[in-house]
Design a protein around this motif. Structure first.
Motif, PDB file in Angstrom:
ATOM      1  N   ASP A 210      22.274  22.511 -25.009  1.00  0.00           N
ATOM      2  CA  ASP A 210      23.620  22.914 -24.598  1.00  0.00           C
ATOM      3  C   ASP A 210      24.277  23.796 -25.656  1.00  0.00           C
ATOM      4  OD1 ASP A 210      23.235  21.443 -22.315  1.00  0.00           O
ATOM      5  OD2 ASP A 210      24.284  19.660 -23.072  1.00  0.00           O
ATOM      6  N   ARG A 211      24.071  23.415 -26.926  1.00  0.00           N
ATOM      7  CA  ARG A 211      24.652  24.225 -28.001  1.00  0.00           C
ATOM      8  C   ARG A 211      24.056  25.628 -28.028  1.00  0.00           C
ATOM      9  NH1 ARG A 211      22.643  22.685 -33.756  1.00  0.00           N
ATOM     10  NH2 ARG A 211      20.881  23.778 -32.798  1.00  0.00           N
ATOM     11  N   ASP A 212      22.727  25.732 -27.857  1.00  0.00           N
ATOM     12  CA  ASP A 212      22.081  27.051 -27.856  1.00  0.00           C
ATOM     13  C   ASP A 212      22.544  27.894 -26.674  1.00  0.00           C
ATOM     14  OD1 ASP A 212      20.722  26.272 -30.110  1.00  0.00           O
ATOM     15  OD2 ASP A 212      18.918  25.631 -29.013  1.00  0.00           O
TER      16      ASP A 212
ATOM     17  N   ILE B 176      29.291  42.310 -24.894  1.00  0.00           N
ATOM     18  CA  ILE B 176      29.985  43.000 -23.793  1.00  0.00           C
ATOM     19  C   ILE B 176      31.307  43.581 -24.274  1.00  0.00           C
ATOM     20  CG2 ILE B 176      31.152  42.620 -21.592  1.00  0.00           C
ATOM     21  CD1 ILE B 176      28.923  40.602 -20.944  1.00  0.00           C
ATOM     22  N   SER B 177      32.054  42.805 -25.047  1.00  0.00           N
ATOM     23  CA  SER B 177      33.346  43.298 -25.543  1.00  0.00           C
ATOM     24  C   SER B 177      33.161  44.467 -26.508  1.00  0.00           C
ATOM     25  CB  SER B 177      34.117  42.167 -26.222  1.00  0.00           C
ATOM     26  OG  SER B 177      33.376  41.659 -27.322  1.00  0.00           O
TER      27      SER B 177
ATOM     28  N   ASN C  10      24.470  31.441 -26.919  1.00  0.00           N
ATOM     29  CA  ASN C  10      23.998  32.643 -26.226  1.00  0.00           C
ATOM     30  C   ASN C  10      25.096  33.271 -25.376  1.00  0.00           C
ATOM     31  OD1 ASN C  10      21.410  32.399 -27.289  1.00  0.00           O
ATOM     32  ND2 ASN C  10      20.718  31.062 -25.619  1.00  0.00           N
ATOM     33  N   GLN C  11      25.872  32.429 -24.699  1.00  0.00           N
ATOM     34  CA  GLN C  11      26.985  32.952 -23.905  1.00  0.00           C
ATOM     35  C   GLN C  11      28.022  33.632 -24.797  1.00  0.00           C
ATOM     36  OE1 GLN C  11      27.326  33.075 -20.629  1.00  0.00           O
ATOM     37  NE2 GLN C  11      25.360  32.065 -20.236  1.00  0.00           N
ATOM     38  N   VAL C  12      28.304  33.024 -25.953  1.00  0.00           N
ATOM     39  CA  VAL C  12      29.271  33.628 -26.892  1.00  0.00           C
ATOM     40  C   VAL C  12      28.764  34.969 -27.395  1.00  0.00           C
ATOM     41  CG1 VAL C  12      30.353  33.339 -29.154  1.00  0.00           C
ATOM     42  CG2 VAL C  12      30.298  31.429 -27.552  1.00  0.00           C
TER      43      VAL C  12
END
Length: 275
Positions: free
Chosen positions: A199-201, A213-214, A205-207
């Motif tokens: 879950d942490r990984d 993207i930003s 990855n999402q962050v």
């Protein structure tokens, strides 16, 4: 000249004898050192063999003593009861070898503390090993279902004994069961830790993806001077989205079926008439 030759011969003979004597002394010293080493090795082997024999005898004695021991099981441990107090009470009925009390569930302990109950350590069940099977049987037959008693001020004065003798049960069986439970607990904790790491990984990855993207949106806004009212993130996501195209065969339609070559009626009439 004769005197010189005599003295020289005497010196030569003396040197040769001293050399022979020194060689013999070195040989004797070497032999003595070898003998000492052999004797030391023999003594070490004897000491090691005696240690092994003593250890074997101790194991055999312990196995014989374990066969003579008996184990009793307590299905309920009264509040405020600990191994020391239990040993003090039961030692008057027979010699006790070992006592193991299983701690209660931590969740139950937290619930009891929040409810305002006993805040100390409490146990759910226990095992008592007596040095003799006869003592264990006598204790189980005598005390099962009876009042604990003792001093009236004690918190477990009115509690009842729930004790039973376990036939053909050894203390090694209990240790094996506890080891199995500990292994299961460790395996469960390892699985939970692995799930938390996954879950942490995934979160990391999402962050990282959002940061990329930003950053790309900022670069695109600086280069192309995009309208600030437009949603840049949707544009970047559309750019990042990969569309895979696969070649496909075209379906047959009515127009294509009419274009096929057809045989004339005259040819067909000639073929069938000739036959």
């Amino acid at each position: 000249h004769r005197r010189i030759t005599k003295t020289s011969l005497f010196a030569i003979s003396l040197c040769s004898t001293s050399r022979v004597f020194y060689a013999k002394m070195t040989e004797t010293n070497h032999d003595e050192s070898n003998n000492n080493l052999l004797n030391e090795e023999k003594t070490e082997d004897k000491i090691e063999q005696t240690r092994k024999n003593r250890k074997k005898k101790c194991l055999l004695r312990e196995a014989n003593d374990a066969d003579k021991r008996g184990v009793c099981y307590m299905s309920r441990i009264p509040p405020h009861m600990d191994p020391l107090k239990l040993r003090q009470i039961l030692s008057q009925y027979g010699e006790i070898e070992r006592i193991y009390l299983s701690p209660e569930n931590p969740a139950a302990q937290v619930h009891r503390k929040r409810a305002g109950g006993f805040r100390g350590q409490q146990f759910s069940e226990g095992w008592i090993e007596f040095t003799r099977k006869s003592a264990a049987k006598r204790v189980a037959d005598m005390l099962n279902g009876e009042q604990i008693g003792g001093r009236k001020r004690s918190s477990f004065y009115y509690d009842l004994w729930n004790i039973k003798y376990l036939r053909k049960f050894k203390w090694d069986d209990l240790t094996a069961e506890t080891a199995h439970q500990n292994a299961e607990r460790e395996q469960k904790s390892a699985l939970e830790l692995a799930a938390a790491k996954r879950d942490r990984d995934a979160y990391r990855n999402q962050v990282d993806m959002s940061r990329q993207i930003s950053a790309k949106a900022e670069r695109l806004a600086k280069k192309q001077k995009v309208n600030p009212d437009s949603d840049v993130t949707t544009i970047i996501r559309q750019e990042l989205k990969v569309i895979r195209k696969f070649p496909q065969t075209q379906p047959f339609t009515e127009s294509s079926s009419h274009k096929k070559s057809q045989l004339s009626k005259d040819i067909l009439a000639g073929v069938f008439s000739s036959s």
